[in-house]
Structures are given as C-alpha cells and as structure tokens.
Design an enzyme around this catalytic site. Sequence first.
Site, PDB file in Angstrom:
ATOM      1  N   SER A 209       0.841  -1.203   0.000  1.00 41.69           N
ATOM      2  CA  SER A 209       0.000   0.000   0.000  1.00 41.69           C
ATOM      3  C   SER A 209       0.872   1.248   0.000  1.00 41.69           C
ATOM      4  O   SER A 209       0.578   2.238  -0.663  1.00 41.69           O
ATOM      5  CB  SER A 209      -0.932   0.000   1.208  1.00 41.69           C
ATOM      6  OG  SER A 209      -0.199   0.174   2.393  1.00 41.69           O
ATOM      7  N   ARG A 213       0.407   3.612  -3.185  1.00 39.98           N
ATOM      8  CA  ARG A 213      -0.209   4.916  -2.937  1.00 39.98           C
ATOM      9  C   ARG A 213       0.610   6.023  -3.599  1.00 39.98           C
ATOM     10  O   ARG A 213       0.092   6.849  -4.346  1.00 39.98           O
ATOM     11  CB  ARG A 213      -0.323   5.173  -1.437  1.00 39.98           C
ATOM     12  CG  ARG A 213      -0.940   6.506  -1.111  1.00 39.98           C
ATOM     13  CD  ARG A 213      -1.004   6.765   0.373  1.00 39.98           C
ATOM     14  NE  ARG A 213      -1.782   5.729   1.059  1.00 39.98           N
ATOM     15  CZ  ARG A 213      -1.256   4.789   1.822  1.00 39.98           C
ATOM     16  NH1 ARG A 213       0.042   4.751   2.004  1.00 39.98           N
ATOM     17  NH2 ARG A 213      -2.017   3.913   2.413  1.00 39.98           N
ATOM     18  N   ASN A 217      -0.628   7.961  -7.123  1.00 45.33           N
ATOM     19  CA  ASN A 217      -0.871   9.402  -7.136  1.00 45.33           C
ATOM     20  C   ASN A 217      -0.015  10.100  -8.174  1.00 45.33           C
ATOM     21  O   ASN A 217      -0.492  10.931  -8.941  1.00 45.33           O
ATOM     22  CB  ASN A 217      -0.580   9.991  -5.758  1.00 45.33           C
ATOM     23  CG  ASN A 217      -1.785   9.926  -4.856  1.00 45.33           C
ATOM     24  OD1 ASN A 217      -2.696  10.729  -4.998  1.00 45.33           O
ATOM     25  ND2 ASN A 217      -1.815   8.956  -3.970  1.00 45.33           N
TER      26      ASN A 217
END
Lengths: 273, 156
Positions: A209, A213, A217
Amino acid sequence: MASENLTASEYIRHHLQNLTYGKHPELGWKFAENHEEASQMGFWAIHVDSMLWSIGLGVLFVWLFSKAAKRATSGVPGGLQNFVEVMVEFVDNSVKETFHGRSPVIAPLALTIFCWVFLMNTMDLIPVDFLPYLFHAAGVTYMKVVPTTDVNVTLGMSISVFFLIIYYSIKVKGVGGFVGELTLQPFGKWMIPFNFLLEGVGLIAKPISLALRLFGNLYAGELIFILIALLPFYAQWALSVPWAIFHILVITLQAFIFMMLTIVYLSMAHEDH
Amino acid sequence: MNINLTLIGQAIAFFIFVVFCMKYVWPPVIQALREREKKIADGLQAAERAAKDLQLAQEKAAEELREAKQQAAEILEQANKRSNQVIEEAKETARKEGERLVAAAKAEIEQETQRAKEALRKEVADLALAGAEKILETSVDAKAHGEFLKKLAAQL
C-alpha cells in the site's frame, strides 16, 4: 522514432515508457528501442532514467543538507541553514509525536524519505515535454523524469521499509514474540492458521500500500499532465496551471504520507502488544 | 517524437505556473523563514543583552558593596572619634565636678572652722568672764564690761 508524427496514444505510451537497459531474449544486453522490446526483457532490465534521476536527486539532497550541516553555526542561521533547520525540526517533531521509543535510525530515515520523495515528486512540475525533448536532442529516445511514477522505485523504497519493520519487530520482540504476534492474534491459539492469514495479509499490505499509494498518485498526476499536453497549445495553460498548482499540494502530501506511514509502521514494530 | 507547438504551449503554462509560484507560493515560505530567522536573531540578541545586563548589575553590586564598606568604615571611625570625645568630655566633667566638690568641701570646712572658732571664742569669753567673776568675787556687769569683753573675744 524521431521526427515521425505520433498519434495521441503513441505519444502517451512514449511518455510512459522508461529508458530501459536489459537483456533481450534475442538481441542480448541493450537499450530497449521501443515498448515491445522493453516488455520482452522481463525482469532482467533496469530503468536507467529512474535510477539516474532518483540517485541524482538523492545526491542533491545529501549534498545540500551536508553543506548546511558543515557550515552550521550556533548563531543566527543563514538562508540554507535556516531552511534545513526547518525541515529537520519538522521531521523531528513528526517522529517525536508518533514514535515514543528511542531509535537512532528512525528520524534520519524519515528525513531522507521525506526530502527524497519530495524532490522526486517535484520533477512532476516540470513540463512533461521539456526534459524528454532535451534528451531526445541528445539522442536518448525515452526519458521519464519523475522516478516516483515508476513502481519499481516506490516498491524498492517500501520494501526497504518492510525489511526494517521485520528487523525491528524481531529485534524488539524476539523471533518468538514476532511469530506470536503474527499467529496468536486476534483469536487466540486455536485459530492459528486463520490468525496467520489475517496478520500476514496485514503485514504484506503495508509495503504494497505504501508503494502503490505514492506510485498511483504520481502516475495519475503525470498522466493528466500528458493528457493536457495533447490539447491545442493555446489552451493548455488553462488546465495545466491549475493542475500544477494543485499538484504542489499532492507532491508535498504524498512525501509526508510516505514518511508518516514509515514512522507509524516502525513504531508499531517497536511496540509490544 | 516530434517537436511542435505543444512545446510552446507547455512553455506558456510553465511560465504562468512559475509566475503564480513567485507571487503566491514563494512569499509565504520566505516570510516564514525570515520570521524564524528574526526570532532566532532576537532571541540571541536578548540573551546577549541579558548577559550584559547581568555583568552591569554585578559591577554595580560590587561598586555598591565597596561604597557600603567605605561608609561603614567611615561611620566606625566617626563613632570611635565620638566615643573618645564623649570619654574626654566625661572625664572633663568628672574632673570639674570633683574640683567643685572639693572646693565646696573646702569652703564648708572653712566655714565649719570659722564657726568652731566663733564658738570657741564665745566659750573663751564666757570662761574668761566666769574666771574674772570668780577672781573678783563679784558679778561683772555684762553691760558695763561688754566693750571689754568684745575686745577680748576679737583678740582670741
């Protein structure tokens, strides 16, 4: 590839292709000349642009901060020292608020992660075509300048954090304590396989994660910049400027989140339940 | 890969973005840094000032202590002088008083002597008179011989 007109999808694909050096199954070790060659190389390939930009920015960070540290005075801090002190104080406060143990590693680690990820993210604000054109003129076909849009880079960082999590878990709680934490919660010793499944997924999810992440992004941000670059040139600024301004927040926030989560994970590794 | 107007479009956008940053992003950051710098400078200055004040205060305290010591010495000296003076005065007074007492005593003694002489004179006169009476076998008229008796008494 040069001087031929690209369709939109080719343009996007070109911008999302790293400069890859690797072992082609038929052609041996070489720079990949197109997307197909790069994907045929499989695991035995390296993204030269990601490596160079990330290492270069890391060196820049180290050089800047060490320069400030060497010239540090106990008097009134000048420009660079003042800035570096603000950064160090900020990171140190974040670490102190979250991590209550005593560790010589975590604060410097957090500072490095924050500054490095921030610098790598900042490359996103440079117009998407500037540096690729420059390198294209120098004969380099592919150039992706934002290392954090390369999942290899973010995964590499998060896996390092993952190893640190395991190292500190075992160091603080011992092998037995760590294994116990993985298997005896939350349902007690009669549900060991189930517990292990739950906790194992939780443990593995941390680095994944963390990496995805940041990657997601920045990749999305980069993609939108590329899409905006497909608009007519006179209209680009209307979308690209707001998105860039918004992106100032994104790059700072993502760097901060990566740092904070690292601190949180490591502080969890230090805590006995 | 082809160079076209996209590059110019991005340059325009980048220019606007840089101007935006210069106008709205950079100043607050610089402002914060300046404020921090100023705060540190002020703090250091205050510390320096405090140190200087402390030194001044210490110097002043030392000065005052010295003055106080001097004053105390002066007062002590004065007191000594005064006490000597008082002792001298007391001695003088005592001497005078003594002299006066002596003089008074002498005067009294003189007086007593005088009185005793007077009494003796009278006694002698009386005795002489009595003797004369006895010799003459007659009473002597005190009045008739008063003049004589007085002369006698004065001669004694």
